[in-house]
Design a protein around this motif. Sequence first.
Motif, PDB file in Angstrom:
ATOM      1  N   LEU A 127      -3.218  -3.109  -9.653  1.00 32.31           N
ATOM      2  CA  LEU A 127      -3.780  -1.806  -9.733  1.00 32.31           C
ATOM      3  C   LEU A 127      -5.221  -2.272 -10.705  1.00 32.31           C
ATOM      4  O   LEU A 127      -4.905  -2.508 -11.726  1.00 32.31           O
TER       5      LEU A 127
ATOM      6  N   ASN B 205       2.014  -3.645 -10.878  1.00 31.38           N
ATOM      7  CA  ASN B 205       1.504  -3.939 -10.050  1.00 31.38           C
ATOM      8  C   ASN B 205      -0.028  -4.643  -9.893  1.00 31.38           C
ATOM      9  O   ASN B 205       0.142  -5.338 -10.859  1.00 31.38           O
TER      10      ASN B 205
ATOM     11  N   VAL C  21      -4.278   2.870  -5.173  1.00 31.88           N
ATOM     12  CA  VAL C  21      -3.582   4.003  -4.504  1.00 31.88           C
ATOM     13  C   VAL C  21      -4.379   5.070  -4.051  1.00 31.88           C
ATOM     14  O   VAL C  21      -5.821   5.024  -4.407  1.00 31.88           O
TER      15      VAL C  21
ATOM     16  N   LEU D 265       0.568  -3.227  -5.137  1.00 29.51           N
ATOM     17  CA  LEU D 265      -0.253  -2.531  -4.969  1.00 29.51           C
ATOM     18  C   LEU D 265      -1.596  -2.753  -5.709  1.00 29.51           C
ATOM     19  O   LEU D 265      -1.592  -3.326  -6.706  1.00 29.51           O
TER      20      LEU D 265
ATOM     21  N   ASN E 275       5.798  -3.403  -7.285  1.00 24.26           N
ATOM     22  CA  ASN E 275       5.035  -3.808  -5.984  1.00 24.26           C
ATOM     23  C   ASN E 275       4.097  -4.669  -6.091  1.00 24.26           C
ATOM     24  O   ASN E 275       3.518  -5.429  -7.092  1.00 24.26           O
TER      25      ASN E 275
ATOM     26  N   PHE F 222       0.664  -1.317  -0.046  1.00 22.72           N
ATOM     27  CA  PHE F 222       0.053   0.157   0.092  1.00 22.72           C
ATOM     28  C   PHE F 222       0.900   1.342   0.079  1.00 22.72           C
ATOM     29  O   PHE F 222       2.091   1.062   0.356  1.00 22.72           O
ATOM     30  N   ILE F 223       0.128   2.458  -0.277  1.00 22.74           N
ATOM     31  CA  ILE F 223       0.838   3.686  -0.231  1.00 22.74           C
ATOM     32  C   ILE F 223       0.148   4.540   0.907  1.00 22.74           C
ATOM     33  O   ILE F 223      -1.042   4.345   0.915  1.00 22.74           O
TER      34      ILE F 223
END
Length: 354
Positions: A197, A195, A177, A174, A172, A153-154
Amino acid sequence: MENYTSDSSDSENNGKVLDYAYLLMNSETVENRFDTVIKDPKKSHLDVENIILHHNQLNLLPVNLNKFSNMKVLDVSNNGLTILPDVFEYCSLTTLIAKNNSLSNDSLPKSFNNTSTLRELNLNGNQITNFPEQILEFTNLKFLYLGGNGMLFISKNIYKLQSLQVLSFGGNNLTEVPATLGHLKHLYALILCDNKLEGLPANIANLHNLKSLMLHKNHLRTLPPEIVALKNLTELSLRENPLVVRFVSDMSYNPGSLLELSARSVKSHNMDVKPGDVPLTLLDYLNSAHHCVNPNCKGVFFNNRVEHIKFVDFCGKYRIPLLQYLCSSKCANGPKEDIVRPSKSYLMKKVLLG
């Protein structure tokens, strides 16, 4: 042998350089080398601003590194570091590059000292799976690289890094975002490739200075329509996403029938066709023409649905304008659901699909 010379190649970091790159030295050996420099009566170690230690065998930073209090740039990439101490405690670094080490979630100090000077932080290629909240203390950071860490995660507090110009999270794990990413008004490059996403927040449209958006190798099926507001965006990489795979596989190259093409020619040239000139069935067909609602197209269509896509080869990649329908019933029915089509004039310079 180390290089101990004046470096004028970078106006921001000019000064003395201590270069021990590619020597495969361990921490003890480097520490001994440092002692030699520190005790050299002919040269002052306080003149050293750049210390280059990449591609060695360091598992810890040398203890006497703290003697170089005027150090501005430290590159310890491609070593075996498992701990990154607070080097900011004794110097005012502007650049810290520690990519390709063995740093984990517990490798960084809980907080940093003297956080106002750092401009570039590169922690690519480590094992930092949790976003390190302590780096948010570097409020003047311009370049942040956290790619290739398996990060999940960010932090939603990423907005605190208001000076960021380049943000890299490629490679990564993820899945999303945070919307707060849209507050980074100075960003001109955002790397989110490799990622998992599935979507982007709509307020990414607030990144008005964004020029490059790297989204390839994700799970994206849609893009937010607001993306067309990014007037400075010149590069959007989308290859290896479901939206692109489906888009390309759904493309149809079926030509129009002879009847369709002939009727289009008649209507496009405003040929006067009266009852008696052609059979009534053909006259009725001509009268069933639909005028294309796309302002970039002055044509007509009948039964055939044509999607007009122009591909242009660009350095081995394909670039296309955002999807536009010419003389197609889909012009009236709205945009295809998995590709963005701007309602205004086309803004993006290129979209990389493959």
